[in-house]
Scaffold this motif. Structure first.
Motif, PDB file in Angstrom:
ATOM      1  N   SER A 232       0.537  -1.119   0.063  1.00  0.00           N
ATOM      2  CA  SER A 232       0.406  -0.295  -0.043  1.00  0.00           C
ATOM      3  C   SER A 232       0.679   0.872  -0.007  1.00  0.00           C
ATOM      4  O   SER A 232      -0.104   2.396  -0.164  1.00  0.00           O
ATOM      5  N   ALA A 233       1.726   1.148   0.600  1.00  0.00           N
ATOM      6  CA  ALA A 233       2.865   2.752   0.642  1.00  0.00           C
ATOM      7  C   ALA A 233       3.743   2.392  -0.500  1.00  0.00           C
ATOM      8  O   ALA A 233       4.537   3.588  -0.553  1.00  0.00           O
ATOM      9  N   LEU A 234       3.535   1.312  -1.604  1.00  0.00           N
ATOM     10  CA  LEU A 234       4.412   1.945  -2.803  1.00  0.00           C
ATOM     11  C   LEU A 234       4.365   3.481  -4.392  1.00  0.00           C
ATOM     12  O   LEU A 234       2.746   3.215  -3.708  1.00  0.00           O
ATOM     13  N   PRO A 235       4.708   3.518  -3.970  1.00  0.00           N
ATOM     14  CA  PRO A 235       4.375   4.834  -5.068  1.00  0.00           C
ATOM     15  C   PRO A 235       3.279   3.813  -6.630  1.00  0.00           C
ATOM     16  O   PRO A 235       3.681   2.833  -7.020  1.00  0.00           O
ATOM     17  N   PRO A 236       2.438   4.941  -6.858  1.00  0.00           N
ATOM     18  CA  PRO A 236       1.652   4.887  -7.567  1.00  0.00           C
ATOM     19  C   PRO A 236       2.733   3.536  -9.531  1.00  0.00           C
ATOM     20  O   PRO A 236       2.529   2.764  -8.999  1.00  0.00           O
ATOM     21  N   LYS A 237       3.736   4.056  -9.593  1.00  0.00           N
ATOM     22  CA  LYS A 237       4.175   3.972 -10.772  1.00  0.00           C
ATOM     23  C   LYS A 237       5.162   2.552  -9.888  1.00  0.00           C
ATOM     24  O   LYS A 237       4.851   1.331 -11.211  1.00  0.00           O
ATOM     25  N   LYS A 238       5.885   2.402  -9.349  1.00  0.00           N
ATOM     26  CA  LYS A 238       6.289   0.971  -8.680  1.00  0.00           C
ATOM     27  C   LYS A 238       4.953  -0.465  -8.523  1.00  0.00           C
ATOM     28  O   LYS A 238       5.408  -1.551  -8.884  1.00  0.00           O
ATOM     29  N   PHE A 239       3.511   0.235  -7.612  1.00  0.00           N
ATOM     30  CA  PHE A 239       2.622  -0.951  -7.940  1.00  0.00           C
ATOM     31  C   PHE A 239       2.589  -1.300  -8.881  1.00  0.00           C
ATOM     32  O   PHE A 239       2.517  -2.256  -9.558  1.00  0.00           O
ATOM     33  N   GLU A 240       1.841  -0.010 -10.036  1.00  0.00           N
ATOM     34  CA  GLU A 240       1.676  -0.707 -11.168  1.00  0.00           C
ATOM     35  C   GLU A 240       2.441  -1.303 -11.935  1.00  0.00           C
ATOM     36  O   GLU A 240       2.034  -2.618 -12.583  1.00  0.00           O
ATOM     37  N   SER A 241       3.918  -1.548 -11.503  1.00  0.00           N
ATOM     38  CA  SER A 241       4.985  -2.703 -12.152  1.00  0.00           C
ATOM     39  C   SER A 241       4.186  -3.717 -11.653  1.00  0.00           C
ATOM     40  O   SER A 241       5.276  -4.404 -12.765  1.00  0.00           O
ATOM     41  N   LEU A 242       3.976  -3.620 -10.733  1.00  0.00           N
ATOM     42  CA  LEU A 242       3.901  -5.902 -10.049  1.00  0.00           C
ATOM     43  C   LEU A 242       1.952  -5.757 -10.371  1.00  0.00           C
ATOM     44  O   LEU A 242       1.859  -7.148  -9.195  1.00  0.00           O
ATOM     45  N   SER A 243       1.781  -5.153 -10.639  1.00  0.00           N
ATOM     46  CA  SER A 243       0.152  -4.998 -10.013  1.00  0.00           C
ATOM     47  C   SER A 243      -0.520  -6.646 -11.045  1.00  0.00           C
ATOM     48  O   SER A 243      -1.416  -6.680 -10.474  1.00  0.00           O
ATOM     49  N   SER A 244       0.337  -7.010 -12.055  1.00  0.00           N
ATOM     50  CA  SER A 244      -0.042  -8.452 -12.573  1.00  0.00           C
ATOM     51  C   SER A 244      -0.391  -9.560 -11.692  1.00  0.00           C
ATOM     52  O   SER A 244       0.044 -11.043 -12.477  1.00  0.00           O
ATOM     53  N   ALA A 245       0.744  -8.742 -11.093  1.00  0.00           N
ATOM     54  CA  ALA A 245       1.671 -10.353  -9.727  1.00  0.00           C
ATOM     55  C   ALA A 245       2.249 -11.505 -10.685  1.00  0.00           C
ATOM     56  O   ALA A 245       2.254 -12.299 -10.740  1.00  0.00           O
ATOM     57  N   ASP A 246       3.280 -10.946 -11.447  1.00  0.00           N
ATOM     58  CA  ASP A 246       4.045 -11.462 -12.854  1.00  0.00           C
ATOM     59  C   ASP A 246       5.716 -11.552 -11.586  1.00  0.00           C
ATOM     60  O   ASP A 246       6.019 -11.349 -10.331  1.00  0.00           O
ATOM     61  N   LYS A 247       4.919 -13.421 -11.547  1.00  0.00           N
ATOM     62  CA  LYS A 247       6.050 -13.706 -10.645  1.00  0.00           C
ATOM     63  C   LYS A 247       7.606 -13.162 -10.202  1.00  0.00           C
ATOM     64  O   LYS A 247       8.455 -13.423  -9.255  1.00  0.00           O
ATOM     65  N   TYR A 248       8.192 -12.581 -11.135  1.00  0.00           N
ATOM     66  CA  TYR A 248       9.973 -12.276 -12.001  1.00  0.00           C
ATOM     67  C   TYR A 248       9.731 -10.864 -10.648  1.00  0.00           C
ATOM     68  O   TYR A 248      10.903 -10.790 -10.054  1.00  0.00           O
ATOM     69  N   THR A 249       9.029 -10.235 -11.053  1.00  0.00           N
ATOM     70  CA  THR A 249       8.696  -8.415 -10.647  1.00  0.00           C
ATOM     71  C   THR A 249       8.430  -9.079  -9.121  1.00  0.00           C
ATOM     72  O   THR A 249       9.465  -7.819  -8.170  1.00  0.00           O
ATOM     73  N   VAL A 250       7.429  -9.595  -8.920  1.00  0.00           N
ATOM     74  CA  VAL A 250       6.729  -9.830  -7.219  1.00  0.00           C
ATOM     75  C   VAL A 250       8.385 -10.432  -6.564  1.00  0.00           C
ATOM     76  O   VAL A 250       9.006  -9.399  -5.263  1.00  0.00           O
ATOM     77  N   THR A 251       8.770 -11.118  -7.069  1.00  0.00           N
ATOM     78  CA  THR A 251      10.678 -12.033  -6.093  1.00  0.00           C
ATOM     79  C   THR A 251      11.376 -10.457  -5.931  1.00  0.00           C
ATOM     80  O   THR A 251      11.925 -10.442  -5.138  1.00  0.00           O
TER      81      THR A 251
END
Length: 266
Positions: free
Chosen positions: A234-253
């Motif tokens: 919830s504290a991530l900046p909007p663009k940062k959150f957007e970058s992992l919003s798909s629940a892509d396993k590599y980005t989330v890792t």
């Protein structure tokens, strides 16, 4: 320009050859596409196409095949076009051009495959939904080849998507269909209309799964704590959150690893 689907699978001819030859041709193709975009605002189809035979092997990852001098389909090298795709394009126009190029590519089976198997950032829910949907559109014709993604293994299309996306599909549609194709279709529908809260919940479902599997994490209990994860997400900046919003396993890792390092400094 979006080509009509053909029962015959054809890819850009320059992607077939040795890696050295493809590297040269990819850069030339990138420059050609840049010139065409500057002239017309659009991207034409490659000038020469080559048919992909049923059962033919497509190398989808640089680590999947080490005989670099062998003539074959080195699909993972499609990304080399980006080295010269910006040539002559004003800096303020480049993001719009990249978006237009992705849209163009997703209208082709080879582009759909590349953007789904080797997704460029940001891997947002909106973009990943479009990429998965594009593979689904070309699913039947893309079932013909075999795919090299890890050394020593040849995947079917279903197995390739299973390897790359099943955890993401489960995060969005827990307990979904056994068929990867059906699971993808269900996920695309949810992902395409997802709110930020929907995305957050999907990422929260994925994170403990990744922590459980990756023994490299030092602060495993904290990284499995839903309250901690929700607060950090919830504290991530909007663009940062957007970058992992798909629940892509590599980005989330990558994000989990960053938090793990941060916890180690306290």
């Amino acid at each position: 320009m979006t080509p009509e689907q053909s029962p015959v699978l054809e890819f850009p001819a320059w992607l077939y050859g040795t890696t050295a030859a493809i590297r040269r041709k990819a850069r030339a193709e990138g420059r050609w596409w840049a010139r065409e975009y500057l002239k017309t605002g659009a991207f034409p189809l490659p000038r020469q196409m080559r048919q992909v035979s049923s059962g033919e092997l497509l190398v989808m990852h640089s680590g999947a095949e080490f005989d670099l001098g062998r003539t074959r389909w080195w699909m993972h090298m499609f990304g080399d076009v980006f080295m010269d795709l910006n040539e002559g394009v004003p800096k303020e126009e480049r993001q719009r051009m990249r978006d237009a190029f992705e849209s163009f590519c997703l209208g082709t089976p080879w582009g759909a495959l590349d953007y789904t198997v080797s997704p460029s950032p940001p891997r947002s829910a909106e973009r990943v939904a479009n990429r998965l949907a594009s593979v689904l559109r070309f699913w039947d014709v893309l079932q013909g080849p075999r795919y090299a993604f890890w050394p020593g293994k040849k995947y079917t299309l279903e197995e390739l998507m299973e390897d790359i996306y099943r955890k993401t599909l489960e995060a969005w549609c827990p307990g979904g269909p056994a068929s990867v194709r059906e699971h993808m279709a269900m996920t695309v529908k949810r992902m395409a209309r997802a709110t930020r809260e929907d995305c957050l919940e999907a990422v929260l479902r994925l994170m403990p799964v990744l922590v459980e599997e990756d023994t490299e994490f030092k602060h495993r209990e904290v990284l499995r704590d839903t309250d901690f994860l929700r607060e950090r997400l919830s504290a991530l900046p909007p663009k940062k959150f957007e970058s992992l919003s798909s629940a892509d396993k590599y980005t989330v890792t990558v994000q989990l690893a960053a938090w793990d390092r941060e916890l180690g400094r306290h």
